[in-house]
Design a protein around this motif. Structure first.
Motif, PDB file in Angstrom:
ATOM      1  N   ASP A  81       2.422   7.435 -10.924  1.00 11.68           N
ATOM      2  CA  ASP A  81       3.343   6.840  -9.919  1.00 11.68           C
ATOM      3  C   ASP A  81       2.618   6.974  -8.702  1.00 11.68           C
ATOM      4  O   ASP A  81       2.687   6.084  -7.686  1.00 11.68           O
ATOM      5  N   SER A  85       1.751   3.802  -5.999  1.00 12.93           N
ATOM      6  CA  SER A  85       2.211   3.959  -4.514  1.00 12.93           C
ATOM      7  C   SER A  85       1.028   3.958  -3.642  1.00 12.93           C
ATOM      8  O   SER A  85       1.060   3.052  -2.620  1.00 12.93           O
ATOM      9  N   SER A  86       0.162   4.612  -3.782  1.00 12.49           N
ATOM     10  CA  SER A  86      -1.060   4.586  -2.991  1.00 12.49           C
ATOM     11  C   SER A  86      -2.022   3.169  -3.200  1.00 12.49           C
ATOM     12  O   SER A  86      -2.502   2.728  -2.084  1.00 12.49           O
ATOM     13  N   HIS A  88      -0.498   0.386  -3.797  1.00  9.79           N
ATOM     14  CA  HIS A  88       0.354  -0.777  -3.084  1.00  9.79           C
ATOM     15  C   HIS A  88       0.152  -0.494  -1.542  1.00  9.79           C
ATOM     16  O   HIS A  88      -0.119  -1.607  -0.797  1.00  9.79           O
ATOM     17  N   LYS A  89      -0.005   0.629  -1.074  1.00 11.20           N
ATOM     18  CA  LYS A  89      -0.109   0.881   0.324  1.00 11.20           C
ATOM     19  C   LYS A  89      -1.651   0.420   0.914  1.00 11.20           C
ATOM     20  O   LYS A  89      -1.984  -0.405   1.814  1.00 11.20           O
TER      21      LYS A  89
END
Length: 98
Positions: A81, A85-86, A88-89
């Motif tokens: 996860d 998330s990283s 995506h950023k």
């Protein structure tokens, strides 16, 4: 050797680690979790074997194995996860031109 923090890794490195974790998760689900789930399901489903013929310890052992496998699944997801998330950023930053 300790692994660098996710924020300190390049987008390519984060994608590589995420890919590795996804492969491990997929392999675990297909080779361990799903067979244990099917076995537990078959065990408790009414069918050709009388329920009274199945020992409680057999059901407990099957459920224990399934729970352990699920815990490992969750551990892999918890590792994956932060990478997703990283990534995506990071992709948003690239698209914004930052």
């Amino acid at each position: 050797m300790s692994e660098r923090a996710i924020e300190d890794q390049s987008l390519r490195e984060r994608m590589g680690h995420a890919d590795q974790l996804l492969r491990e998760l997929s392999e675990h689900l297909n080779q361990s979790f799903l067979p244990k789930l099917r076995a537990a399901s078959d065990l408790v489903r009414s069918g050709s074997v009388e329920r009274d013929d199945i020992a409680d310890s057999t059901v407990r052992n099957a459920m224990s194995a399934l729970i352990k496998s699920d815990n490992f699944t969750q551990t892999l997801i918890d590792k994956l996860d932060p990478y997703l998330s990283s990534i995506h950023k990071g992709v948003e930053q690239v698209l914004e031109g930052s």
